[in-house]
Design an enzyme around this catalytic site. Structure first.
Site, PDB file in Angstrom:
ATOM      1  N   HIS A  61      -7.087  -4.278   9.976  1.00  0.00           N
ATOM      2  CA  HIS A  61      -6.749  -4.035   8.566  1.00  0.00           C
ATOM      3  C   HIS A  61      -5.498  -4.800   8.177  1.00  0.00           C
ATOM      4  CE1 HIS A  61      -4.441  -0.098   9.704  1.00  0.00           C
ATOM      5  NE2 HIS A  61      -3.561  -1.040   9.496  1.00  0.00           N
TER       6      HIS A  61
ATOM      7  N   ASP B 290      -7.515  -2.439  14.059  1.00  0.00           N
ATOM      8  CA  ASP B 290      -8.890  -2.700  13.619  1.00  0.00           C
ATOM      9  C   ASP B 290      -8.966  -3.906  12.688  1.00  0.00           C
ATOM     10  OD1 ASP B 290      -7.629  -1.666  11.408  1.00  0.00           O
ATOM     11  OD2 ASP B 290      -9.007   0.014  11.113  1.00  0.00           O
TER      12      ASP B 290
ATOM     13  N   ASP C  95       0.815  -1.209   0.000  1.00  0.00           N
ATOM     14  CA  ASP C  95       0.000   0.000   0.000  1.00  0.00           C
ATOM     15  C   ASP C  95       0.851   1.263   0.000  1.00  0.00           C
ATOM     16  OD1 ASP C  95       0.967  -0.340   2.580  1.00  0.00           O
ATOM     17  OD2 ASP C  95      -0.996  -0.613   3.494  1.00  0.00           O
TER      18      ASP C  95
ATOM     19  N   GLU D 276      -9.635  -1.604   5.380  1.00  0.00           N
ATOM     20  CA  GLU D 276     -10.263  -1.298   6.661  1.00  0.00           C
ATOM     21  C   GLU D 276     -11.570  -2.083   6.812  1.00  0.00           C
ATOM     22  OE1 GLU D 276      -8.528   0.362   8.680  1.00  0.00           O
ATOM     23  OE2 GLU D 276      -7.839   2.306   7.955  1.00  0.00           O
TER      24      GLU D 276
HETATM   25  P1  PGA Z   1       2.471  -1.476  12.814  1.00  0.00           P
HETATM   26  O1  PGA Z   1       1.396  -1.301  11.653  1.00  0.00           O
HETATM   27  O2  PGA Z   1       3.335  -2.612  12.420  1.00  0.00           O
HETATM   28  O3  PGA Z   1       3.221  -0.156  12.812  1.00  0.00           O
HETATM   29  O4  PGA Z   1       1.712  -1.714  14.074  1.00  0.00           O
HETATM   30  C1  PGA Z   1       0.687  -2.402  11.236  1.00  0.00           C
HETATM   31  C2  PGA Z   1      -0.428  -1.996  10.297  1.00  0.00           C
HETATM   32  O5  PGA Z   1      -1.018  -0.924  10.495  1.00  0.00           O
HETATM   33  O6  PGA Z   1      -0.724  -2.763   9.372  1.00  0.00           O
END
Ligand code: PGA
Length: 243
Positions: free
Chosen positions: A141, A139, A70, A146
């Site tokens: 994702h 959440d 992404d 999302e």
């Molecule tokens: P993080 O992000 O590894 O910084 O917790 C994970 C994500 O948002 O997919």
């Protein structure tokens, strides 16, 4: 949980080593393999380990192709918070992967749907993703998919939730600077990968990890779709393991 292999390790550094083993094996088996990569804090110990292993002669990235999950909409590739920049600084600039063999969605594209289609086409031309790395958001994702009423299919534009914007504000000067939209591989793109490795560390991820693999499959928990993928390895540390 149907097919998922679960590896519980002591801490993030051990996670990095265990995940690096999977990449080392995949690249040894297929030197021009296609790896799917992720940003965020969680993969950093893995990227440090991959860099060290190439320096030690254990991995050769010179023929590997990579596709990132992404990118923020509206950020130029050289913006300090862009995911392209993150990948350059944390991995690509330190390994032998060829720049033309790395793709990250272009957040600045004028025609986002056309860019998304071209992104899908490039992955398909390469023969699909052999090993996809995933982190997870609080959440649920994966990529920037999302919670929604249905599972989105292919690479597409998304609006970020307030929870995600809040979680990511730590990287920006202020919450107002966090982009409100992004481009992400879809759930369909992710599920098409031949193998998936999800890395999860920290007690703050325990509850979403439980819902992901030990709860119902529900588009409100996008990561829960992974229960239907035939080859997922979950590598989590003791703090994140729900049991
Ligand atoms: P993080 O992000 O590894 O910084 O917790 C994970 C994500 O948002 O997919």
């Amino acid at each position: 949980m149907i097919h998922t292999r679960v590896i519980v390790v002591k801490n993030p550094d051990e996670m990095g080593k265990a995940a690096a083993d999977l990449f080392e094996t995949a690249i040894a088996a297929k030197p021009a393999c296609v790896i799917g990569l992720a940003t965020g804090s969680t993969p950093l110990p893995l990227y440090r380990e991959l860099i060290a292993r190439e320096k030690a002669g254990k991995i050769d990235f010179s023929r590997v192709r990579s596709a990132n999950l992404d990118e923020y909409k509206g950020l130029a590739p050289d913006h300090p918070q862009s995911y392209r920049k993150f990948m350059q600084e944390n991995l690509f600039d330190h390994i032998s992967i060829k720049p033309e063999n790395t793709i990250v969605p272009l957040g600045l594209a004028e025609d986002i749907p056309a860019m998304c289609q071209a992104y899908e086409d490039q992955i398909e031309d390469w023969g699909g993703v052999d090993l996809q790395l995933l982190g997870i958001g609080h959440d649920g994702h994966i990529g920037f998919n999302e919670p929604e009423d249905t599972f989105p299919g292919m690479t597409h534009e998304v609006k970020l939730t307030d929870m995600t914007i809040d979680a990511n504000k730590r990287f920006f000067d202020s919450i107002d600077d966090v982009p409100k939209a992004a481009v992400t591989m879809g759930i369909g793109t992710i599920m098409a990968a031949k193998k998936i490795v999800m890395v999860v560390t920290g007690a703050d991820k325990k509850e979403i990890l439980r819902k992901t693999f030990w709860g119902p499959v529900d588009p409100q928990v996008p990561s829960s779709i992974l229960q239907f993928h035939p080859d997922v390895t979950l590598i989590c540390d003791e703090a994140a393991y729900p049991f």
